[in-house]
Write a protein that holds these residues in place. Structure first.
Motif, PDB file in Angstrom:
ATOM      1  N   UNK A 135       0.817  -1.218   0.000  1.00  0.00           N
ATOM      2  CA  UNK A 135       0.000   0.000   0.000  1.00  0.00           C
ATOM      3  C   UNK A 135       0.851   1.269   0.000  1.00  0.00           C
ATOM      4  N   UNK A 136       0.321   2.314  -0.646  1.00  0.00           N
ATOM      5  CA  UNK A 136       0.932   3.636  -0.531  1.00  0.00           C
ATOM      6  C   UNK A 136       0.039   4.563   0.294  1.00  0.00           C
ATOM      7  N   UNK A 152      -6.530   7.629  11.557  1.00  0.00           N
ATOM      8  CA  UNK A 152      -5.086   7.886  11.514  1.00  0.00           C
ATOM      9  C   UNK A 152      -4.480   7.080  10.376  1.00  0.00           C
ATOM     10  N   UNK A 153      -3.419   7.609   9.780  1.00  0.00           N
ATOM     11  CA  UNK A 153      -2.738   6.815   8.755  1.00  0.00           C
ATOM     12  C   UNK A 153      -2.015   5.634   9.402  1.00  0.00           C
ATOM     13  N   UNK A 154      -1.980   4.543   8.698  1.00  0.00           N
ATOM     14  CA  UNK A 154      -1.210   3.378   9.131  1.00  0.00           C
ATOM     15  C   UNK A 154       0.164   3.445   8.487  1.00  0.00           C
ATOM     16  N   UNK A 155       1.105   2.719   9.047  1.00  0.00           N
ATOM     17  CA  UNK A 155       2.462   2.741   8.512  1.00  0.00           C
ATOM     18  C   UNK A 155       2.510   2.024   7.162  1.00  0.00           C
ATOM     19  N   UNK A 198       6.047   3.031   1.419  1.00  0.00           N
ATOM     20  CA  UNK A 198       6.120   3.878   0.225  1.00  0.00           C
ATOM     21  C   UNK A 198       4.908   4.809   0.192  1.00  0.00           C
ATOM     22  N   UNK A 199       4.806   5.763   1.147  1.00  0.00           N
ATOM     23  CA  UNK A 199       3.609   6.593   1.232  1.00  0.00           C
ATOM     24  C   UNK A 199       3.450   7.545   0.052  1.00  0.00           C
TER      25      UNK A 199
END
Length: 164
Positions: free
Chosen positions: A103-104, A133-136, A139-140
């Motif tokens: 995932x990005x 919240x964003x997850x880790x 490659x965001x």
């Protein structure tokens, strides 16, 4: 097995307190490439079946936006302990580490609800932006950290139902 996790894995819905508050979990995942789809789809289907059979699962829905490579899950649980027991076991637990590379964009929101009914997708998206919240991910995308994503497109969805 981590002794701190043992009580969660041993969750028994019948032992939930009478005052248990329904818990809602929402996830949004965007694959960074089509090449991850063949691995992602079977794990998603198996995780959905796992949820439907999990103690404490009340209701759920999945939504796929293939053109955007974006996938949403929305589930309701008898309480937080039931939800965590599912998250930390079986296929779901095995799938989570792969999302770091696949995932990005990934985000999660959890909240307590006055009732066990699932919210609509627009309300779920509002909640994700409000309390999520964003997850880790490794490659965001540029939009990942700020939860700046398009609202869900109601293209391909399915309902999940408890199965004994």
């Amino acid at each position: 097995m981590d002794s701190a996790l043992a009580p969660l894995w041993a969750y028994d819905a019948a032992s939930a307190p009478d005052n248990a508050v329904p818990s809602i979990s929402l996830t949004r995942l965007r694959l960074r490439s089509w090449r991850f789809l063949p691995g992602f789809v079977p794990l998603t289907l198996r995780s959905a079946r796992q949820a439907e059979r999990a103690p404490g699962f009340l209701d759920g829905a999945v939504l796929g936006e293939p053109a955007r490579l974006t996938f949403w899950t929305l589930t309701t649980w008898t309480d937080e302990a039931a939800m965590r027991a599912y998250l930390l076991s079986g296929v779901h637990r095995a799938a989570m580490p792969r999302l770091l590379d696949w995932c990005d964009e990934a985000a999660v929101a959890r909240w307590e609800a006055a009732e066990a009914a699932l919210p609509g997708w627009a309300e779920a998206d509002r909640r994700l932006r409000e309390v999520g919240r964003p997850s880790k991910v490794r490659h965001p995308s540029p939009d990942h950290a700020g939860l700046r994503h398009a609202p869900p497109s109601l293209t391909r969805g399915a309902r999940l139902r408890p199965r004994g």
